[in-house]
Design an enzyme around this catalytic site. Structure first.
Site, PDB file in Angstrom:
ATOM      1  N   ASP A  18       0.862  -1.172   0.000  1.00 54.77           N
ATOM      2  CA  ASP A  18       0.000   0.000   0.000  1.00 54.77           C
ATOM      3  C   ASP A  18       0.903   1.228   0.000  1.00 54.77           C
ATOM      4  OD1 ASP A  18      -2.341   1.545   0.140  1.00 54.77           O
ATOM      5  OD2 ASP A  18      -2.277   1.577   2.323  1.00 54.77           O
ATOM      6  N   ASP A  20      -0.031   4.875   1.023  1.00 57.44           N
ATOM      7  CA  ASP A  20      -0.206   5.718   2.218  1.00 57.44           C
ATOM      8  C   ASP A  20      -0.147   4.886   3.496  1.00 57.44           C
ATOM      9  OD1 ASP A  20      -0.806   8.457   1.131  1.00 57.44           O
ATOM     10  OD2 ASP A  20      -2.341   7.312   0.077  1.00 57.44           O
TER      11      ASP A  20
END
Length: 122
Positions: A18, A20
């Site tokens: 991922d 963020d």
């Protein structure tokens, strides 16, 4: 790293990360969530060893612009937009098509199927 290689021997691996909060810290202004040069170098090294993908809720162009590595797979908009690498050992070459179909291809069929009135439904 060697123990990981031993465990992985004979298996087809892929890494999904991922953006963020994983590759960058969570910040108040999402447009200021920049990846460090050290993180970018680590992801680049990883992508030279195993297919690596960045998955994000951000639009595809935004996350590609932040990461700036062409050798990755990217899934933006929570998987609505997907693209494969243009370079690196796992690049999609010679007309190879990414085996994963963006969800956007299915949205119109889903919209049509769910908009048909059904008898007996309120």
């Amino acid at each position: 790293m060697e123990s990981f290689k031993t465990l992985a021997r004979g298996k087809r691996l892929a890494i999904f990360l991922d953006y963020d909060g994983t590759l960058t810290p969570i910040v108040k202004d999402p447009d200021r969530a920049f990846m460090s040069d050290e993180s970018r170098a680590s992801v680049k090294l990883l992508a030279s060893q195993v297919p690596t993908a960045i998955i994000s809720g951000r639009c595809l162009e935004k996350v590609v612009g932040f990461v700036q590595l062409e050798e990755l797979f990217y899934a933006g908009s929570h998987g609505l937009d997907i693209r494969g690498p243009d370079s690196g050992p796992f690049a999609l070459k010679g007309g190879t098509v990414c085996a994963y179909q963006p969800a956007a291809d299915s949205v119109s069929a889903y919209t049509i199927a769910t908009s048909i009135p059904r008898i007996g439904t309120p």
